[in-house]
Design a protein around this motif. Sequence first.
Motif, PDB file in Angstrom:
ATOM      1  N   ILE A 184     -24.800  73.824  -4.124  1.00  0.00           N
ATOM      2  CA  ILE A 184     -23.804  74.027  -3.065  1.00  0.00           C
ATOM      3  C   ILE A 184     -22.451  73.560  -3.587  1.00  0.00           C
ATOM      4  CG2 ILE A 184     -23.124  73.373  -0.731  1.00  0.00           C
ATOM      5  CD1 ILE A 184     -26.060  73.059  -0.078  1.00  0.00           C
ATOM      6  N   PRO A 185     -21.558  74.478  -3.926  1.00  0.00           N
ATOM      7  CA  PRO A 185     -20.252  74.070  -4.456  1.00  0.00           C
ATOM      8  C   PRO A 185     -19.243  73.664  -3.401  1.00  0.00           C
ATOM      9  CG  PRO A 185     -20.430  76.452  -4.484  1.00  0.00           C
ATOM     10  CD  PRO A 185     -21.755  75.940  -4.019  1.00  0.00           C
ATOM     11  N   CYS A 186     -19.486  73.979  -2.114  1.00  0.00           N
ATOM     12  CA  CYS A 186     -18.468  73.695  -1.103  1.00  0.00           C
ATOM     13  C   CYS A 186     -19.118  73.378   0.236  1.00  0.00           C
ATOM     14  CB  CYS A 186     -17.527  74.897  -0.961  1.00  0.00           C
ATOM     15  SG  CYS A 186     -16.228  74.670   0.276  1.00  0.00           S
ATOM     16  N   LEU A 187     -18.510  72.417   0.965  1.00  0.00           N
ATOM     17  CA  LEU A 187     -18.915  72.030   2.314  1.00  0.00           C
ATOM     18  C   LEU A 187     -17.689  72.061   3.217  1.00  0.00           C
ATOM     19  CD1 LEU A 187     -21.111  68.908   1.420  1.00  0.00           C
ATOM     20  CD2 LEU A 187     -21.976  71.161   2.112  1.00  0.00           C
ATOM     21  N   ALA A 188     -17.848  72.492   4.479  1.00  0.00           N
ATOM     22  CA  ALA A 188     -16.739  72.539   5.434  1.00  0.00           C
ATOM     23  C   ALA A 188     -17.280  72.244   6.824  1.00  0.00           C
ATOM     24  CB  ALA A 188     -16.052  73.902   5.413  1.00  0.00           C
ATOM     25  N   VAL A 189     -16.518  71.440   7.589  1.00  0.00           N
ATOM     26  CA  VAL A 189     -16.947  71.037   8.918  1.00  0.00           C
ATOM     27  C   VAL A 189     -16.202  71.858   9.958  1.00  0.00           C
ATOM     28  CG1 VAL A 189     -15.190  69.217   9.166  1.00  0.00           C
ATOM     29  CG2 VAL A 189     -17.372  69.028  10.410  1.00  0.00           C
ATOM     30  N   HIS A 190     -16.879  72.154  11.082  1.00  0.00           N
ATOM     31  CA  HIS A 190     -16.295  72.920  12.176  1.00  0.00           C
ATOM     32  C   HIS A 190     -15.265  72.065  12.899  1.00  0.00           C
ATOM     33  CE1 HIS A 190     -16.020  75.329  15.874  1.00  0.00           C
ATOM     34  NE2 HIS A 190     -16.561  76.329  15.173  1.00  0.00           N
ATOM     35  N   PRO A 191     -14.106  72.631  13.294  1.00  0.00           N
ATOM     36  CA  PRO A 191     -13.051  71.819  13.924  1.00  0.00           C
ATOM     37  C   PRO A 191     -13.385  71.362  15.338  1.00  0.00           C
ATOM     38  CG  PRO A 191     -12.418  74.123  13.903  1.00  0.00           C
ATOM     39  CD  PRO A 191     -13.678  74.024  13.088  1.00  0.00           C
ATOM     40  N   LYS A 192     -14.336  72.001  16.008  1.00  0.00           N
ATOM     41  CA  LYS A 192     -14.587  71.663  17.411  1.00  0.00           C
ATOM     42  C   LYS A 192     -16.047  71.347  17.689  1.00  0.00           C
ATOM     43  CE  LYS A 192     -10.706  74.405  19.124  1.00  0.00           C
ATOM     44  NZ  LYS A 192     -10.277  75.498  20.031  1.00  0.00           N
ATOM     45  N   GLU A 193     -16.953  71.913  16.965  1.00  0.00           N
ATOM     46  CA  GLU A 193     -18.372  71.710  17.240  1.00  0.00           C
ATOM     47  C   GLU A 193     -19.002  70.820  16.171  1.00  0.00           C
ATOM     48  OE1 GLU A 193     -20.499  75.304  17.877  1.00  0.00           O
ATOM     49  OE2 GLU A 193     -19.035  76.128  19.306  1.00  0.00           O
ATOM     50  N   SER A 194     -20.189  70.308  16.500  1.00  0.00           N
ATOM     51  CA  SER A 194     -20.869  69.353  15.617  1.00  0.00           C
ATOM     52  C   SER A 194     -21.739  70.087  14.607  1.00  0.00           C
ATOM     53  CB  SER A 194     -21.714  68.388  16.461  1.00  0.00           C
ATOM     54  OG  SER A 194     -20.909  67.655  17.350  1.00  0.00           O
ATOM     55  N   VAL A 195     -21.101  70.907  13.797  1.00  0.00           N
ATOM     56  CA  VAL A 195     -21.816  71.634  12.752  1.00  0.00           C
ATOM     57  C   VAL A 195     -20.951  71.658  11.498  1.00  0.00           C
ATOM     58  CG1 VAL A 195     -23.108  73.109  14.360  1.00  0.00           C
ATOM     59  CG2 VAL A 195     -20.874  73.861  13.512  1.00  0.00           C
ATOM     60  N   PHE A 196     -21.594  71.873  10.355  1.00  0.00           N
ATOM     61  CA  PHE A 196     -20.870  72.102   9.115  1.00  0.00           C
ATOM     62  C   PHE A 196     -21.548  73.244   8.372  1.00  0.00           C
ATOM     63  CE2 PHE A 196     -24.138  69.083   7.839  1.00  0.00           C
ATOM     64  CZ  PHE A 196     -24.547  69.540   6.583  1.00  0.00           C
ATOM     65  N   VAL A 197     -20.789  73.898   7.520  1.00  0.00           N
ATOM     66  CA  VAL A 197     -21.280  75.040   6.767  1.00  0.00           C
ATOM     67  C   VAL A 197     -21.345  74.663   5.292  1.00  0.00           C
ATOM     68  CG1 VAL A 197     -18.983  76.053   6.390  1.00  0.00           C
ATOM     69  CG2 VAL A 197     -21.008  77.539   6.396  1.00  0.00           C
ATOM     70  N   ALA A 198     -22.326  75.232   4.607  1.00  0.00           N
ATOM     71  CA  ALA A 198     -22.521  74.975   3.177  1.00  0.00           C
ATOM     72  C   ALA A 198     -22.497  76.299   2.429  1.00  0.00           C
ATOM     73  CB  ALA A 198     -23.829  74.241   2.939  1.00  0.00           C
TER      74      ALA A 198
END
Length: 513
Positions: free
Chosen positions: A398-412
């Motif tokens: 997984i080269p990159c992680l990003a968190v959602h600005p409003k909800e309690s989730v993140f994407v990989a």
Amino acid sequence: MNSLVAYESSDSETDNDKSEEVNFLQRKDDFVHSKFQCQSVLPTVTGLESSRCGFELKVASTGSSNKEYNWRSTPNYAQRDLRVTPRPPELSLNDEAYFQFSNNNYKNALDLMQKSDRIPAKMVPLAQKRLYQDSLAAAQNIKPYIPKRLRQKEVTYESKDSTEVLNSEKNYTPPEEHRLSLLNRISDFIKPYLENQCKTSDIPKRLVFHISQHKGPVTTIEWCPVQQHSHLLLSASMDKSIKIWDAIETGRCLKSYLCHSGAVRDAQWSLCGRQILSGGFDSMLHLTDIETAKQIISIHNGCQITCLAFNPGNQSVFLSGGFSSTVKAWDTRNCQVVNEYSAGIQQTLDILFLPGGKEFLTSTDAVSRDSADRTIIAWDFQTSAKISNQIFHERYTIPCLAVHPKESVFVAQTNGNYMVLFSTQRPYRMNKRKRYEGHKVEGYAVGCEFSPDGTLIATGSADGTVYFYNYLNSKLIHTLPAHEKACINVSFHPVHPSIIATCDWSGEIKVWQ
């Protein structure tokens, strides 16, 4: 102290007198501007008036070598061409009588000596050099002789002083009111969007700026987190440079920083927007003031750096990861490591703080044959304890992680050419019903990001295209053919709803609206 003695002499001239006269002319002391003491042999000037008698000047040196220099002239010219003028009492020096030859008789005295065969013709230019102007200011401004060795030392000291002045000017920190040239204004283009809090992100469709000043792959781009100064765009490149651009109005480079000796792998804005944290393959960490370009801290990390992250709860602390099994927490106030997080891996690919700053995630290259154990690891920031390493079980890095600005989730972002969602709450479960796929990663460190309103997910691709996905249903909405080379990163503008910036492997940066 030299003295002048004048008296009548009836002795015959000898050959030794000529050699002594030549030596007298070669002396370094100027006999015209010397101080003399008149002894009782010459009480008055009228004592020299004689038609047939000669006279002799005897100069006695007060130095260690007690030598006397005699000068005899012919009788006829002595009376006519030589005059001794006493210095006025108010110009006396150390209460001693001061005598000078009259200015009008310098040339006559020289002719006198030449006609009397006391000075050879070839010595006349030398004698002319030694006859100075009869000026009181000139006598007062005479400087002592300085040996060459001492003069060279003075030149060396002066050059060192000038170097110190230049260095002090280089390290000069301007006053606070002059340091905000980059941050003292708000772009007129984004002013209307600062007050509008309900903004819906749109997909950009046209190119605004095409920037190609980097000479190597651009590894990261990021808008300034302070909304009033969000016209500034930060870029880091493998050409060892970091640049700040006005990417809203002019598209020109405002600042360029060359503090690294190797490729810059990651760069982050500080939370206040006044500093830049950067790290690269030279194993150096630099915190740079954007106005003065001065390094506030410079630290050797011990390994090549691939990712950085500021703690959202404390901007004085940041994390650094790279080609090492350990992630380090640094304090910028004392440049010390405050904590270490060891996972027994070879490389850390990305770091992501979860909301609140108490926990963070790291993605690694630890992929085994049957599982992806330790691919994503959750950490407790304060205790450095490992919360979980059983988050992602598929065999892709997984080269990159990003968190959602409003909800309690993140994407990989995965090297399997798809993106997956995870919960930010323990035990960080993966959402198996949503998968964003269609783009290509193919080994590049391709970045991804949520839009400010959280409705879109944008990602780069190895084919140079930007892909836009709907966050809710994971469907592909739009593709933007942005670059010819691999598109490495995508960044949404924090204020304007329809502006994004992209960068690629060839060193180009583009701004879209």
